[in-house]
Every structure is written in structure tokens, then in C-alpha cells.
Design an enzyme around this catalytic site. Structure first.
Site, PDB file in Angstrom:
ATOM      1  CB  SER A 185      -1.021   0.181   1.207  1.00  0.00           C
ATOM      2  OG  SER A 185      -1.641  -1.031   1.251  1.00  0.00           O
TER       3      SER A 185
HETATM    4  N1  SAH Z   1      -0.746  -4.960   4.208  1.00  0.00           N
HETATM    5  C1  SAH Z   1       0.283  -5.084   2.955  1.00  0.00           C
HETATM    6  C2  SAH Z   1      -0.709  -4.836   1.528  1.00  0.00           C
HETATM    7  C3  SAH Z   1      -1.093  -6.171   0.912  1.00  0.00           C
HETATM    8  S1  SAH Z   1      -2.052  -5.888  -0.420  1.00  0.00           S
HETATM    9  C4  SAH Z   1       1.458  -4.644   2.903  1.00  0.00           C
HETATM   10  O1  SAH Z   1       1.738  -3.972   3.715  1.00  0.00           O
HETATM   11  O2  SAH Z   1       2.331  -4.800   1.874  1.00  0.00           O
HETATM   12  C5  SAH Z   1      -3.427  -7.069   0.263  1.00  0.00           C
HETATM   13  C6  SAH Z   1      -2.963  -8.400   0.339  1.00  0.00           C
HETATM   14  O3  SAH Z   1      -4.248  -9.139   0.627  1.00  0.00           O
HETATM   15  C7  SAH Z   1      -2.247  -9.343  -0.917  1.00  0.00           C
HETATM   16  O4  SAH Z   1      -1.095  -9.680  -0.488  1.00  0.00           O
HETATM   17  C8  SAH Z   1      -3.274 -10.187  -1.156  1.00  0.00           C
HETATM   18  O5  SAH Z   1      -2.747 -11.402  -1.384  1.00  0.00           O
HETATM   19  C9  SAH Z   1      -3.834 -10.543   0.327  1.00  0.00           C
HETATM   20  N2  SAH Z   1      -5.457 -11.134   0.208  1.00  0.00           N
HETATM   21  C10 SAH Z   1      -6.437 -11.091  -0.778  1.00  0.00           C
HETATM   22  N3  SAH Z   1      -7.381 -11.702  -0.472  1.00  0.00           N
HETATM   23  C11 SAH Z   1      -7.033 -12.578   0.817  1.00  0.00           C
HETATM   24  C12 SAH Z   1      -7.558 -13.395   1.534  1.00  0.00           C
HETATM   25  N4  SAH Z   1      -9.112 -13.690   1.365  1.00  0.00           N
HETATM   26  N5  SAH Z   1      -7.170 -13.758   2.657  1.00  0.00           N
HETATM   27  C13 SAH Z   1      -5.686 -13.156   3.042  1.00  0.00           C
HETATM   28  N6  SAH Z   1      -5.041 -12.386   2.285  1.00  0.00           N
HETATM   29  C14 SAH Z   1      -5.738 -11.967   1.205  1.00  0.00           C
END
Ligand code: SAH
Length: 208
Positions: A63
Site C-alpha cells: 500500500s
Molecule cells: N498490508 C500489505 C498490503 C497487501 S495488499 C502490505 O503492507 O504490504 C493486500 C494483500 O491481501 C495481498 O497480498 C493479497 O494477496 C491479500 N489477500 C487477498 N485476499 C486475501 C484473503 N482472502 N485472505 C488473506 N489475504 C488476502
């Protein structure tokens, strides 16, 4: 691994976030301390302290720093809070929460991201509990959570997460269709009831 030049860029990023309206000093202090570049491929390090989202493995994104700061501020994390994060991704947001003294539980659905985040956070000395799985189910073993943070967007907050939120707890999530933008919502649980407020539009990858 954390040259003075990057420390300088982090201070600039913090000044920028302040100018953008982030006021929680503990959030800003955490952003100043966590080496965001290490959560990216080395080819992207040069951009690590710009206020933008960047690609990580699995077609996902880390993000934008403003979004991390905004969500974390809305969550109102206090030391000792038990926080559940859905979507570990790079592990950066989890590191910010740990840096603020939270007891962090984080779930990631993409195995490669889970493994990388685990190795990196361990290497940096952050004690966070990571799990590879479907975050829509929450993590019942350690429930209830004082804070729950979704870093991927869903049309609505999955029910298990609402149930795993402690009395007096706060949940922050981008809610809306898979095609961004989505609306940032804050839910506060009081006397078993959920109180919802809206906090502007953001762009997130979908919860799958
Ligand atoms: N908080 C992260 C941002 C990640 S973007 C950071 O600091 O880098 C959102 C993330 O959610 C992605 O890695 C994606 O794979 C994950 N995601 C999507 N659907 C999900 C689910 N059902 N359960 C767990 N993670 C999920």
C-alpha cells in the site's frame, strides 16, 4: 541494509505525511523507523520512500505510505492491543503495527508472500504471528481482537471478522466493488452493536 540516505528519505516522507494531514505521532514515528525498502525487490528501493503503492510478488501491491498511515491512524492502535490484519502482503503494515507495540496477527492468502514476509519480519526482529490462509475466516484461535485491519477490499466485511472483534474494538476496512475506488470504513463495537463511519475513497486490490 539501511543507509543514512534512506533514513533521510524516511524523514522527508514523514514530513510529507504530516503535511497531508496525518497527526498521530506514534504512527509517524513508526513510519520513520521501519525500513520500507527492505519489503520491496531491490530494483524498487529507489522508490521506496515515495508516497506511492508499488508491486510485490503474486501480482499484489504494498500500500501507499499515506494509506498505511491513514488506516493505522484510524485504527487508533495502542501498545498491547491485539491486532488482526487481513492481507500480510509484503509485511510492511504488520511491521508498522509491531513497531507501535501491538500484538500482531496477520493472514495472507498467497503462499510466496507469506513465506517472504515471515523470513523478513523474523530477520528484522519483529515478533508477529503470521498465517497462510483465507483471511475472510479470521483467526478464531486468538479472538477476540481489539483491532482488525483489512488491507484488501471486499463488497462487505466478512461476518467472521465482525464476530472476532472485541467489545469496544475497532475495525478498519476498504469496502466496495473490486474495481476501485472503495470507501474506507471504521466500525466500532459498542454494547455488541456496530457503529459505522465513512472516511473517504481509496484504491485497494480485492479480497479474494
Ligand atoms: N498490508 C500489505 C498490503 C497487501 S495488499 C502490505 O503492507 O504490504 C493486500 C494483500 O491481501 C495481498 O497480498 C493479497 O494477496 C491479500 N489477500 C487477498 N485476499 C486475501 C484473503 N482472502 N485472505 C488473506 N489475504 C488476502
Amino acid at each position: 541494509m539501511d543507509p543514512p540516505r534512506y533514513q533521510g528519505l524516511r524523514r522527508k516522507l514523514v514530513a510529507h505525511l504530516r503535511a497531508q494531514g496525518i497527526t498521530d505521532e506514534r504512527v509517524l514515528a513508526a513510519i520513520e523507523r521501519v525500513p520500507r525498502h527492505l519489503f520491496l525487490e531491490s530494483g524498487l528501493w529507489e522508490h521506496a520512500y515515495e508516497d506511492r503503492a508499488l508491486p510485490i510478488a503474486g501480482g499484489q501491491t504494498i500500500s501507499q505510505p499515506y494509506t498505511v498511515a491513514f488506516q493505522t491512524q484510524l485504527l487508533a492502535v495502542e501498545p498491547g492491543c491485539r491486532v488482526l490484519e487481513i492481507g500480510t502482503g509484503s509485511g510492511y503494515q504488520a511491521a508498522i503495527l509491531a513497531e507501535m507495540g501491538a500484538e500482531v496477527y496477520s493472514i495472507e492468502r498467497v503462499r510466496e508472500l507469506y513465506q517472504r514476509a515471515k523470513a523478513l519480519l523474523q530477520g528484522l526482529g519483529y515478533l508477529v504471528h503470521l498465517r497462510w490462509g483465507d483471511g475472510r475466516l479470521g483467526w478464531p484461535t486468538y479472538a477476540p481482537y481489539d483491532r482488525i485491519l483489512l488491507t484488501a477490499a471486499a463488497p462487505e466485511v466478512p461476518d467472521p471478522l465482525l464476530q472476532q472483534l472485541a467489545e469496544g474494538g475497532r475495525l478498519v476496512a476498504p469496502v466496495g466493488p473490486p474495481q476501485a475506488p472503495q470507501e474506507m470504513i471504521l466500525l466500532i463495537k459498542k454494547d455488541g452493536q456496530l457503529h459505522k463511519t465513512y472516511h473517504g475513497r481509496f484504491r485497494f486490490v480485492p479480497l479474494q
